[in-house]
Design an enzyme around this catalytic site. Structure first.
Site, PDB file in Angstrom:
ATOM      1  N   ASP A   1       2.907   9.312   0.106  1.00  0.00           N
ATOM      2  CA  ASP A   1       3.413  10.685   0.194  1.00  0.00           C
ATOM      3  C   ASP A   1       2.313  11.721  -0.015  1.00  0.00           C
ATOM      4  OD1 ASP A   1       6.132   9.608   0.332  1.00  0.00           O
ATOM      5  OD2 ASP A   1       5.905   9.242  -1.817  1.00  0.00           O
ATOM      6  N   GLU A   2       1.079  11.381   0.361  1.00  0.00           N
ATOM      7  CA  GLU A   2      -0.038  12.301   0.162  1.00  0.00           C
ATOM      8  C   GLU A   2      -0.146  13.358   1.258  1.00  0.00           C
ATOM      9  OE1 GLU A   2      -1.438   8.182  -1.237  1.00  0.00           O
ATOM     10  OE2 GLU A   2      -0.509   9.015   0.566  1.00  0.00           O
TER      11      GLU A   2
ATOM     12  N   LYS B   1      -0.345  12.159   4.670  1.00  0.00           N
ATOM     13  CA  LYS B   1      -1.114  11.466   5.712  1.00  0.00           C
ATOM     14  C   LYS B   1      -0.655  11.870   7.105  1.00  0.00           C
ATOM     15  CE  LYS B   1       0.033   7.426   4.125  1.00  0.00           C
ATOM     16  NZ  LYS B   1       0.763   7.900   2.939  1.00  0.00           N
TER      17      LYS B   1
ATOM     18  N   GLY C   1       7.888   6.864   5.470  1.00  0.00           N
ATOM     19  CA  GLY C   1       8.082   8.081   6.235  1.00  0.00           C
ATOM     20  C   GLY C   1       6.870   8.997   6.211  1.00  0.00           C
ATOM     21  N   HIS C   2       6.580   9.610   7.353  1.00  0.00           N
ATOM     22  CA  HIS C   2       5.593  10.684   7.450  1.00  0.00           C
ATOM     23  C   HIS C   2       6.323  11.928   7.935  1.00  0.00           C
ATOM     24  CE1 HIS C   2       1.977   7.754   8.105  1.00  0.00           C
ATOM     25  NE2 HIS C   2       2.354   7.845   6.855  1.00  0.00           N
TER      26      HIS C   2
ATOM     27  N   GLN D   1       2.164   4.082   3.593  1.00  0.00           N
ATOM     28  CA  GLN D   1       2.083   3.915   2.139  1.00  0.00           C
ATOM     29  C   GLN D   1       0.688   4.310   1.624  1.00  0.00           C
ATOM     30  OE1 GLN D   1       3.419   0.893   3.810  1.00  0.00           O
ATOM     31  NE2 GLN D   1       5.548   1.193   3.348  1.00  0.00           N
TER      32      GLN D   1
ATOM     33  N   VAL E   1      12.325   9.256   3.595  1.00  0.00           N
ATOM     34  CA  VAL E   1      13.291   8.248   4.028  1.00  0.00           C
ATOM     35  C   VAL E   1      14.530   8.251   3.147  1.00  0.00           C
ATOM     36  CG1 VAL E   1      13.671   5.773   4.350  1.00  0.00           C
ATOM     37  CG2 VAL E   1      11.507   6.804   5.058  1.00  0.00           C
TER      38      VAL E   1
ATOM     39  N   GLY F   1      15.238  10.476   0.296  1.00  0.00           N
ATOM     40  CA  GLY F   1      15.676  11.724  -0.309  1.00  0.00           C
ATOM     41  C   GLY F   1      15.597  11.743  -1.828  1.00  0.00           C
TER      42      GLY F   1
ATOM     43  N   ARG G   1      10.649  12.483  -6.266  1.00  0.00           N
ATOM     44  CA  ARG G   1       9.417  11.773  -6.590  1.00  0.00           C
ATOM     45  C   ARG G   1       8.983  12.101  -8.016  1.00  0.00           C
ATOM     46  NH1 ARG G   1       7.285  13.789  -0.871  1.00  0.00           N
ATOM     47  NH2 ARG G   1       8.179  12.147   0.430  1.00  0.00           N
TER      48      ARG G   1
ATOM     49  N   VAL H   1      -4.228  23.556   3.320  1.00  0.00           N
ATOM     50  CA  VAL H   1      -3.780  24.693   2.504  1.00  0.00           C
ATOM     51  C   VAL H   1      -2.351  25.106   2.841  1.00  0.00           C
ATOM     52  CG1 VAL H   1      -6.095  25.554   2.085  1.00  0.00           C
ATOM     53  CG2 VAL H   1      -4.878  26.291   4.149  1.00  0.00           C
TER      54      VAL H   1
END
Length: 446
Positions: free
Chosen positions: A30-31, A33, A57-58, A240, A316, A318, A321, A430
């Site tokens: 979740d960075e 990507k 997910g992306h 991932q 994916v 919801g 995090r 940004v």
């Protein structure tokens, strides 16, 4: 003519016109990507997804629209970019077809997709097994997305997996599915106490999926090697992230594949000499989902503020995090695993209005600094983060497009990440859109 000379000549010719790049998550996923791949894909001829499944997910934001992607390579947004779903990916055909149709309804073309003949197929029995296993584990659950990814990879390793090439051959597929389903139904009913599946219905459904997917199925190992030799710009996309690698991550709280640079070589079907310009994507803070130790996790108002402002909820699932300060020590470990050439820092704008920001620069235990990243999770959970505190810049940065124009305090924060990890800065994001990007190192030329 010596053998050594011939070998050197081959390698020199191979790298002569090669333009490749790789995007790898440097944390727990979740960075951002998807955005980095989408940005680089504007100059790429080919984008290759090398591992994972529809659990990964992306999100791509462009033209005021949000596109959540699950199995599709992030380059799908570019109609003239070949998008490869590689050998190391596990494909749920139903989910894949639904995603294709959803994109097409939004005006995104999918004719430029290629699917590897060697990719493994996810079946409903994998999903049911995933759900049943998580339920049985109770407090020891891993926190999977329950999409059947782990059981599918397990079948692959057990050598009973069914590949896309099998799905394309009706007789071969029918025989393999019959054997697998008889075995899986016994396991589901006797071991887990849940209902099995009807063979004829599953056979019918998957043969229908096969006909929809057939035009896209190719030997992508051959194709990707050919694209590289032709000097095309080839971008490799990981799902991932490094800290979820099943060998080198926080095992057992990991994924079932290798989301590292080495794993991308295997999952794309090419050799490591072909990999150049490896980008490690680092969110300006840390997040993770599911279970597992998280040394810098925030259980306070600051964590809630970041989560809500950044909308840190799973693409994916919801689910919320977990939030923490940036663990640069973990990123340094990821840099070691992947030999990053550059960092791509994302979500920097989330800190625009914060008074102070912290980075974990190391760990200590009972007053002693710990140099390595420990495998023992019990020990890892006892480590105390060593923090360095930075002043916030207290101004909006999303309109900035040149690195030198960032506020001095923002540059100090970014450059501290580079110093701690030992990796140069390549990209600074940004904002969420494609346009809100500062490029420090341009690796593709058009």
């Amino acid at each position: 003519m010596s053998t050594q000379f011939l070998r050197d000549t081959v390698y020199n010719e191979r790298g002569k016109n090669m333009a490749t790049a790789m995007v790898i998550g440097a944390q727990w996923g979740d960075e951002g990507k998807g955005k980095i791949v989408d940005y680089l894909a504007a100059k790429a001829d080919v984008v290759v997804r090398s591992q994972g499944g529809n659990n990964a997910g992306h999100t791509v934001v462009t033209g005021g629209k949000v596109y959540p992607l699950r199995l599709m390579p992030s380059g799908i947004m570019y109609e003239n970019t070949i998008c490869v779903v590689g050998t190391g990916v596990v494909i749920d055909p139903k989910s894949f077809i639904e995603e294709m149709r959803s994109l097409e309804e939004k005006g995104v073309k999918t004719h430029h997709l290629q699917i590897s003949t060697r990719a493994q197929v996810v079946f409903p029995y994998h999903i049911r097994q995933d759900e049943a296993e998580e339920a049985m584990k109770g407090s020891r659950k891993i926190g999977t997305t329950k999409n059947g990814i782990g059981p599918c990879y397990a079948d692959k390793i057990n050598r009973i997996g069914i590949r896309i090439c099998d799905l394309m051959d009706k007789e071969v597929f029918a025989e393999k599915l019959k054997y697998n389903l008889e075995y899986k139904n016994r396991v589901l009913e006797k071991l887990y106490g849940v209902e099995g599946f009807d063979y004829e219905k599953m056979l019918k459904d998957y043969l229908e999926y096969a006909e929809i997917l057939r035009p896209f199925v190719q030997d992508t190992n051959y194709n990707v090697d050919k694209f590289i030799k032709e000097g095309k710009n080839v971008l490799f996309e990981g799902a991932q992230a490094s800290m979820l690698d099943c060998d080198n991550g926080t095992y057992p709280y990991v994924t079932s594949s290798h989301p590292t640079a080495g794993g991308a070589c295997i999952g794309a079907g090419i050799g490591p000499h072909n990999m150049k310009n490896i980008f490690g994507v680092v969110k300006a803070y840390s997040t993770r989902v599911g279970e597992g130790p998280f040394p810098t996790e925030l259980h306070d108002e600051t964590g809630d503020y970041i989560r809500n402002l950044a909308h840190e909820f799973g693409t994916v699932t919801g689910r919320p995090r977990r939030i923490g300060w940036l663990d640069a020590r973990a990123v340094r470990y990821a840099a070691q695993l992947n030999t990053f050439d550059y960092l791509a820092i994302t979500r920097l704008d989330i800190f625009d209005q914060m008074d102070e920001i912290k980075i974990c620069v190391g760990y200590e235990y009972e007053g002693k600094e710990i140099k390595e990243y420990p495998a023992d999770l019990n020990f890892l959970s006892k480590l105390k983060p060593i923090y360095k505190t930075f002043e916030g810049w207290k101004e909006k940065i999303s309109d900035i497009r040149e690195y030198d124009k960032l506020p001095q305090k923002a540059k100090e924060y970014v450059e501290a990440i580079a110093e701690i990890t030992g990796v140069k800065i390549g990209i600074v994001s940004v904002g969420p859109t494609r346009e809100e990007t500062i490029v420090v190192k341009d690796v593709f030329k058009k």
